[in-house]
Design a protein around this motif. Structure first.
Motif, short mmCIF file in Angstrom:
data_model
loop_
_atom_site.label_atom_id
_atom_site.label_comp_id
_atom_site.label_asym_id
_atom_site.label_seq_id
_atom_site.Cartn_x
_atom_site.Cartn_y
_atom_site.Cartn_z
N ASP A 19 0.84 -1.22 0.00
CA ASP A 19 0.00 0.00 0.00
C ASP A 19 0.86 1.25 0.00
OD1 ASP A 19 -2.40 -1.27 -0.14
OD2 ASP A 19 -2.85 -1.14 2.01
N ILE A 20 1.95 1.23 0.76
CA ILE A 20 2.85 2.39 0.80
C ILE A 20 3.46 2.61 -0.59
CG2 ILE A 20 5.05 3.24 1.71
CD1 ILE A 20 4.33 1.95 4.39
N LYS A 21 3.88 1.50 -1.22
CA LYS A 21 4.51 1.63 -2.53
C LYS A 21 3.51 2.21 -3.55
CE LYS A 21 7.06 -0.85 -6.08
NZ LYS A 21 7.50 -2.13 -6.61
N ARG A 22 2.28 1.71 -3.49
CA ARG A 22 1.28 2.13 -4.47
C ARG A 22 0.82 3.57 -4.23
NH1 ARG A 22 -2.75 -2.84 -4.72
NH2 ARG A 22 -1.22 -4.17 -5.71
N TYR A 23 0.55 3.90 -3.00
CA TYR A 23 -0.15 5.16 -2.70
C TYR A 23 0.65 6.13 -1.84
CZ TYR A 23 -3.86 1.81 -3.79
OH TYR A 23 -4.62 0.84 -4.37
N GLY A 24 1.75 5.68 -1.25
CA GLY A 24 2.37 6.45 -0.16
C GLY A 24 3.28 7.58 -0.57
N GLY A 25 3.78 7.61 -1.81
CA GLY A 25 4.73 8.67 -2.17
C GLY A 25 5.94 8.63 -1.25
N ASN A 26 6.24 9.76 -0.63
CA ASN A 26 7.35 9.80 0.32
C ASN A 26 6.85 9.41 1.71
OD1 ASN A 26 9.16 11.02 -1.64
ND2 ASN A 26 7.94 12.86 -1.36
N THR A 27 7.17 8.20 2.14
CA THR A 27 6.66 7.74 3.44
C THR A 27 7.79 7.36 4.38
OG1 THR A 27 4.58 6.94 2.50
CG2 THR A 27 5.25 5.97 4.59
N GLU B 104 12.31 -7.48 -3.22
CA GLU B 104 12.70 -6.28 -3.98
C GLU B 104 13.86 -5.58 -3.28
OE1 GLU B 104 9.57 -3.62 -4.99
OE2 GLU B 104 8.29 -5.20 -5.83
N LYS B 105 14.63 -4.84 -4.04
CA LYS B 105 15.83 -4.21 -3.48
C LYS B 105 15.62 -2.75 -3.09
CE LYS B 105 19.88 -6.80 -4.33
NZ LYS B 105 19.81 -7.82 -5.40
N GLU B 106 14.79 -2.05 -3.88
CA GLU B 106 14.63 -0.61 -3.64
C GLU B 106 13.70 -0.35 -2.46
OE1 GLU B 106 13.47 1.32 -7.25
OE2 GLU B 106 15.59 1.59 -7.78
N ALA B 107 14.05 0.65 -1.66
CA ALA B 107 13.23 0.98 -0.49
C ALA B 107 11.91 1.60 -0.94
CB ALA B 107 13.99 1.94 0.41
N VAL B 108 10.83 1.23 -0.25
CA VAL B 108 9.54 1.90 -0.48
C VAL B 108 9.25 2.89 0.65
CG1 VAL B 108 8.60 -0.04 -1.77
CG2 VAL B 108 8.16 0.10 0.68
N ALA B 109 9.99 2.78 1.74
CA ALA B 109 9.86 3.69 2.87
C ALA B 109 11.10 3.52 3.73
CB ALA B 109 8.61 3.36 3.70
N VAL B 110 11.27 4.39 4.71
CA VAL B 110 12.34 4.19 5.69
C VAL B 110 11.74 4.23 7.08
CG1 VAL B 110 14.10 5.22 4.19
CG2 VAL B 110 12.93 6.64 5.89
N ILE C 155 13.05 8.17 -2.22
CA ILE C 155 12.96 7.21 -1.12
C ILE C 155 13.69 5.91 -1.48
CG2 ILE C 155 11.34 5.78 0.22
CD1 ILE C 155 11.16 8.65 1.04
N ALA C 156 13.63 5.54 -2.76
CA ALA C 156 14.23 4.28 -3.21
C ALA C 156 15.71 4.20 -2.83
CB ALA C 156 14.06 4.14 -4.72
N ALA C 157 16.38 5.34 -2.76
CA ALA C 157 17.82 5.35 -2.42
C ALA C 157 18.02 5.12 -0.92
CB ALA C 157 18.44 6.66 -2.85
N GLY C 158 16.97 5.30 -0.14
CA GLY C 158 17.05 5.01 1.29
C GLY C 158 17.77 6.06 2.12
N LEU C 159 18.18 5.64 3.31
CA LEU C 159 18.77 6.55 4.30
C LEU C 159 20.24 6.83 3.99
CD1 LEU C 159 17.24 4.74 7.38
CD2 LEU C 159 16.77 7.13 6.77
#
Ligand SMILES: [Fe+2]
Length: 549
Positions: free
Chosen positions: A418-426, A446-452, A537-541
């Motif tokens: 749900d975060i990936k689909r609708y969350g944008g920057n979460t 999956e490898k890319e972050a959808v949130a932190v 966000i995909a690049a993470g922290l």
């Protein structure tokens, strides 16, 4: 508009004068007191919840006057009113004040007869174009375990929009139970001395926590946006029970529903939160909007719909056996209704950031092999046989923190989808584990972050270093970070709080640690700063430079 405001103020002044005169004439107000300070919470653009409690009343109804002003001297009065409290709500006082100006620092106080409360400071939410929002995030404030120095630090900040309390605001244990080892020497023995079961018990415990000077200072300085975790009712709770309920061989703890209802009632009486307790339907999930910058969404992963935690003892103890048990059942964490509500919130959000403030760790954590790390001859809060069992279980590096989202992998996957689909920057905010920690969150496979995830430490509750007797300090932390590359930071030995700052460009988390919660004084330091960029966000922290804003 001006005329209406004028009339309102004149009317309020008359009410104040009448109430003061009545109380003064009878003289009954002399024995009342505000022993638990004042608090504010759940800010809106035009509203705020104000809270206090009257001490010294027995059976009678008490009239209380409240005032909101633009200045600390309470001269520039904006609104005032009065209400009655009585023993049915433990002489607590809650006012949902509306028609306030947005993004404004406001001051408030209460009066009963000629006794006045301290003046509290609060702040309404900003609207429109907002450049920056900053919060203190706290959790796990265990009174017998130590002094609330983290609260003291937070109270001294003058650059926060609000304090976010992620729960374990109180603990339910009695003397001699969890984290009370040093309580007597600290002068912080739990009151009542027994584990909490009844409404009277929970009220008394809330009263004790709100008698703490540092807690009072924090509440006086900032609005608090709070959710409960398990210990506001009982350890490792879920929707129909708790690990710490019904297990005492020498004590009948009664029906879970009765205990839950008592604890929830006391929570709503004693916290500056909007709404009311309503048994299994009690809703604390809610959202706050900070202009075009931030959609702050608070969830209840604890008592609203959480299904029971998986039972590790029902498995063969191998990693395969534990993972099979985790995947066998689709265990729900939020429940259908809360999930739907969250999805809708995320879909509708037009703000740069979504922050999901919730109780328990979302990041998956595999446990490192504990055998080369632990020295069982060293002191520990945990019994030796439990440590030996955990050493055995850790051999295959399974997830062992099954009260966190690790116990609910199916529900976690749904959340992250749900975060990936609708969350944008979460970003996700969490507490509960007594461990300052951060990690990138990705969907399984999956490898890319959808949130932190930013996890705050505990205000006082003991961390891993006190549970696990390490051969050398830091070994659990180092081995856990090595085994779990999704984690970017972990600290196992200190208490503290998290400062989180949102701008349209980035979100920065800054972990403040105190060197002791038991010494008469303390020093603090910033241990880590991590950031994530809006739109990436995909690049993470990544490691952040000093806060310049
Ligand atoms: Fe806790």
């Amino acid at each position: 508009m001006l005329r209406r405001t004028f009339i309102r103020l004149v009317a309020n002044t008359i009410v104040l004068a009448l109430l003061s005169a009545k109380a003064g004439a009878s003289g009954y107000a002399k024995r009342y007191a505000f022993q638990h300070g004042v608090a504010s919470g759940d800010p809106l653009a035009d509203g705020i919840m104000l809270w206090t409690r009257i001490s010294g009343a027995y059976g009678e109804k008490v009239s209380v006057v409240w005032e909101v002003a633009r200045d600390a001297g309470m001269q520039s009065l904006l609104l005032a009113g009065h209400l009655e409290t009585d023993e049915s709500i433990d002489y607590t006082v809650k006012v949902d004040v509306r028609r306030l100006p947005a993004d404004t620092r406001l001051y408030y106080r209460f009066t009963v007869g000629d006794i006045q409360s301290p003046v509290g400071m609060t702040r309404t939410l900003p609207v429109g174009s907002v450049d920056l929002a900053r919060f203190a995030v706290v959790s796990c404030s265990n009174y017998p375990a130590g002094f609330f120095y983290a609260y003291r630090e937070v109270a001294q900040r003058d650059d926060l929009n609000a304090v976010i309390h992620l729960g374990d605001y109180i603990y339910e244990y009695g003397a001699g139970q969890y984290a009370t080892e040093r309580a007597e020497e600290l002068g912080r023995q739990p009151d009542p001395p027994t584990e909490l079961l009844t409404l009277g018990d929970y009220r008394k415990r809330h009263a004790q926590y709100k008698s703490d000077r540092d807690s009072q200072a924090m509440h006086r300085a900032h609005p608090v946006i709070a959710i409960w975790d398990d210990h506001e009712i009982a350890n490792e709770g879920w929707k129909d029970g708790a690990d710490n309920h019904g297990n005492d061989s020498d004590r009948d703890e009664g029906l879970w529903q009765d205990r839950r209802d008592a604890a929830m009632q006391a929570y709503f009486e004693w916290m500056p939160i909007r709404g009311e307790a309503n048994g299994s339907r009690t809703r604390i999930f809610r959202a706050f909007q900070f202009g075009d910058l931030l959609n702050l969404i608070l969830l209840d992963t604890r008592f609203y719909s959480r299904e029971r935690q998986p039972d590790i003892s029902a498995t063969d103890g191998t990693r395969g056996g534990i993972e099979a048990e985790l995947n066998k059942v689709k265990r729900r964490m939020l429940g259908r209704r809360q999930e739907r509500w969250l999805r809708k919130r995320l879909k509708r959000s037009t703000m740069t950031w979504n922050a999901l403030a919730q109780q328990v760790l979302v990041s998956p954590i595999r446990t490192p092999d504990l055998e080369p790390i632990l020295d069982l001859e060293k002191p520990s809060m945990v019994r030796r046989e439990v440590l030996e069992r955990n050493i055995g279980l850790s051999k295959g590096n399974p997830p062992l923190l099954l009260d966190t989202w690790d116990g609910y992998p199916w529900a976690r996957q749904r959340l992250l989808r749900d975060i990936k689909r609708y969350g944008g920057n979460t970003v996700v905010l969490s507490g509960d584990l007594h461990t300052p920690l951060a990690g990138n969150l990705n969907l399984a496979g999956e490898k890319e972050a959808v949130a932190v995830e930013f996890m705050t430490g505990s205000v006082t509750s003991p961390g891993f270093a006190e549970y696990l007797p390490e051969r050398k300090p830091g070994m659990v932390r180092d081995a856990t970070l090595e085994l779990n590359p999704n984690l970017r930071y972990m600290e196992t030995d200190h208490r503290g709080w998290l400062c989180i700052t949102f701008t349209h460009a980035e979100c920065i988390g800054e972990w403040h640690l105190v060197d002791s919660v038991r010494a008469a004084d303390y020093a603090s330091k910033i241990d880590k700063r991590l950031a994530v960029d809006a739109g990436n966000i995909a690049a993470g922290l990544y490691e952040a430079a000093d806060l310049t804003t």
